[in-house]
Write an enzyme that holds these catalytic residues in place. Structure first.
Site, short mmCIF file in Angstrom:
data_model
loop_
_atom_site.label_atom_id
_atom_site.label_comp_id
_atom_site.label_asym_id
_atom_site.label_seq_id
_atom_site.Cartn_x
_atom_site.Cartn_y
_atom_site.Cartn_z
CG HIS A 149 -1.60 1.30 1.47
ND1 HIS A 149 -1.14 2.23 2.37
CD2 HIS A 149 -2.70 1.84 0.90
CE1 HIS A 149 -1.95 3.28 2.36
NE2 HIS A 149 -2.89 3.06 1.48
CG HIS A 173 -4.01 8.40 -0.52
ND1 HIS A 173 -3.04 8.82 -1.39
CD2 HIS A 173 -3.35 7.96 0.58
CE1 HIS A 173 -1.85 8.64 -0.84
NE2 HIS A 173 -2.02 8.11 0.34
NE ARG A 250 4.84 13.06 -6.15
CZ ARG A 250 3.80 12.45 -5.57
NH1 ARG A 250 3.34 12.91 -4.41
NH2 ARG A 250 3.22 11.41 -6.14
CB CYS A 300 8.43 14.76 -10.04
SG CYS A 300 6.98 13.70 -9.85
CE1 TYR A 449 6.68 8.95 -9.28
CE2 TYR A 449 6.61 7.30 -7.55
CZ TYR A 449 6.45 8.60 -7.96
OH TYR A 449 6.06 9.56 -7.06
#
Length: 671
Positions: A149, A173, A250, A300, A449
């Site tokens: 998670h 979220h 971030r 990022c 990612y």
């Protein structure tokens, strides 16, 4: 119908009813920190003993049964897989019971799923081997989700109760994307006896973000809990080294609290493939290993995601402008030195082959290993071991940033810095390193990612895409000035490391360049600035500028920020290349003419002749990662008649594009 057959049919019916979401279930943990289930509900009845605690011993199929519908989409026969799981899950010492819902549960909700009292849900709190959470009127068993998670064990704060109060805080979220993942763990509903108007009573929780640091007001916040922010576009690259307070932020969770007087006691654990561990305090790292500096960009993977959204289609994730990138001087110890001291022995990282029979014949092959990083707030990521131990790779365990201790927002007291690689691999608040034969099991490594083909749509096969490591080439425009805004301006413009003062007179910069096409006689001066960057240590060698939407091109001036000794550190070109351009922009001859808009375009080339793609549609992916297409900014200069018969005064006017205003405000069409 026999008991076994009835269970199989019930399982088949239940599985077909559940949404076939192709998102993976992420049961990828390498450790066994948590025990297996001790109880679990049946498909249509109360909790029963788990097969894992059955006298017959653990039954792996029991765990597979609950994610079978997802696995079936990946491969294998649906019916064969389903019935195999069902029959393997059958134990002679367990009798499934067909439980009909009571009249109070005949409420339009799925009657095949069990109802739970909130008192039973509370027993499955963070200390339970089988944690549950609720959302609205549904109950979820998150046991198998905890390990992967986003936030790891942090979700256990909500275990035994509702996840909704946390999502009000962690608004990032509360998305359909996360709900789809959670739906895979739906096991039942809250009993109607505990519902008021179809919902349980609201809960109040402690705000975990109360201890977050105060941020600079010049940062543009995309979310505040957790904080995700970038500097104003025209502040981004004024200086070669981004000031700490303007470095983009971030976060996936709150900022861990490490007291300053205890920072030197902060511990880093290094675990080797054989299970051996070595523990270092921050003070020990500083005392025992050589100190190194590296000047490097962190970017990022979602930088310019908003550009892809504007020009290609909807993307999931924070809608970053051009500012999810910053450059700093990092100070720390080399990861390779620490791994060697901890006892890691591998073959040469650069050797493609090595002779047999040598003394290092038993050394590990670095190409088969990964270095996993874990932070205090449960974030996890990894890089290939060859990158970690490459002498020219400059991977640091950093405790300093721009000559100061790391700010809390940027990893205080210790973080990894992996130059040339997506910033997601530079883990903040570093607490553990594991050398493993697999990538980090975290969702950030295995799913978030990554990038994939533009044809794969909203539900790609994440397992087929490799995790992002080295970054592709990119560039962006951060400032545009036109007309008298150039002639008379003494404004903040880019300054090289060798220049003093805070302002440069744009009109005084000695650079006579223009577009390759012939401008109209009434052309006005235009000044443009920005940055370019390529991962893997590849240097930027050229930046191309167009003032007419890409029909004709000229080259920008590259600022040599590393010309002064001591201004840049590192074995490769890890920092960004700032550029600036002065040219001529054709404009209407009188103030009475219709407003003229022009599209300024930038693209860059590195020393391997890598170049940016022309359009975002060609590299579109629903996550909006690696949005590196040509950056386009539409400018609509304004003019005022001075009334003295000597003409008009032109100024910059509106600017539209990623990092500036929305195109819709100018009526610009997508390209």
């Amino acid at each position: 119908m026999s008991t076994s057959r009835r269970f199989t049919v019930d399982l088949f019916r239940h599985s077909c009813r559940r949404p076939l979401n192709p998102a993976p279930s992420f049961r990828l943990r390498t450790s066994t920190a948590r025990s297996l289930h001790t109880t679990r509900p049946t498909l249509n009845g109360p909790a029963r003993p788990s097969p894992s605690t059955s006298p017959k011993g653990p039954n792996p199929a029991a765990r597979g049964a609950r994610v079978a519908p997802v696995g079936m989409l990946v491969g294998g026969g649906v019916l064969a897989s389903l019935f195999a799981v069902a029959w393997q899950d059958h134990d002679d010492d367990w009798e499934p019971k067909s439980v009909q819902p009571s009249s109070q549960d005949r409420d339009g909700r799925d009657p095949s799923l069990p109802r739970f009292r909130l008192s039973d849900v509370r027993k499955h709190d963070g200390s339970s081997p089988e944690p549950w959470v609720t959302l609205e009127d549904k109950v979820y068993d998150i046991t198998e989700w905890v390990g992967a998670h986003p936030g790891g064990d942090v979700i256990l704060r909500a275990a035994g109760g509702s996840i909704e109060p946390y999502w009000k805080i962690f608004s990032i979220h509360n998305t359909a994307y996360v709900r789809e993942i959670l739906d895979q763990y739906h096991i039942g509903f809250i009993d109607t006896a505990d519902l008021v108007n179809g919902r349980p009573a609201a809960e109040a929780i402690e705000d975990p973000f109360e201890t977050d640091p105060v941020r600079d007001p010049r940062l543009i916040a995309h979310t505040t809990k957790p904080m995700n922010a970038e500097p104003l576009t025209d502040e981004l690259d004024v200086e070669f080294k981004t000031p700490n307070e303007l470095f983009y932020v971030r976060h996936h969770m709150w900022v861990p609290v490490v007291e300053e007087d205890k920072a030197d006691e902060h511990a880093l654990t290094v675990e080797l493939p054989n299970g051996e561990e070595r523990r270092y305090t921050l003070a020990e790292l500083k005392e025992r290993f050589p100190i190194h500096k590296v000047t490097a960009v962190l970017q990022c993977s979602g930088n310019r995601r908003n550009d892809m959204t504007r020009h290609a289609g909807k993307t999931n994730g924070l809608q970053w402008g051009v500012g999810a990138i910053s450059n700093a001087e990092w100070e720390g110890v080399r990861l390779s030195d620490v791994l060697a001291d901890a006892g890691l022995k591998v073959a040469s990282a650069t050797a493609v082959t090595r002779p047999s029979g040598g003394e290092d014949d038993d050394a590990l092959d670095p190409k088969s290993l990964h270095v996993q990083f874990s932070g205090l707030e449960a974030y996890g990521s990894s890089i290939p071991l060859p990158k970690a131990i490459d002498p020219s790779g400059d991977v640091l365990l950093a405790f300093g940033m721009n000559g100061k201790p790391l700010p809390r927002d940027h990893g205080y007291p210790l973080r990894s810095v992996v130059p040339g690689t997506v910033a997601a691999r530079s883990v903040k608040w570093l607490s553990k390193i594991v050398v493993s034969d697999e990538e980090s099991p975290s969702q950030w490594q295995r799913r978030d990612y990554k990038s994939f083909g533009p044809n794969e749509g909203a539900n790609p096969d994440w397992s087929r895409a490799v995790s992002i490591q080295e970054m592709p080439i990119t560039s962006a425009i951060t400032g545009v000035w036109v007309g008298d805004c150039v002639r008379n301006s003494k404004t903040v413009w880019q300054k090289s490391s060798s220049q003093s003062g805070n302002v440069i007179d744009l009109g005084a910069v000695d650079k006579k360049v223009g577009v390759t096409s012939t401008p109209k006689p009434s052309a006005e001066p235009i000044a443009v600035q920005g940055y370019a960057y390529s991962g893997g240590g590849r240097a930027i060698t050229r930046v191309d500028i167009s003032l007419d939407g890409g029909k004709s091109w000229d080259q920008a001036e590259l600022i040599d920020d590393c010309a002064t000794p001591g201004s840049c550190f590192g074995n490769k070109a890890w920092s960004w290349k700032r550029w600036r351009y002065l040219g001529k922009l054709p404009t209407p001859e009188t103030a009475g003419e219709e407003k003229a808009c022009s599209t300024v375009v930038v693209k860059a080339v590195d020393d391997a002749y890598n170049a940016q793609p022309e359009t975002h549609s060609s590299i579109y992916n629903v996550r909006g990662n690696l949005a590196t297409a040509w950056h386009r900014v539409r400018i609509c200069p304004t003019c005022v008649d001075k009334g003295d018969g000597k003409g008009v005064v032109w100024s910059t006017g509106d600017k539209f594009g990623c990092g500036f205003k929305k195109e819709g405000e100018a009526g610009e069409e997508r390209k």
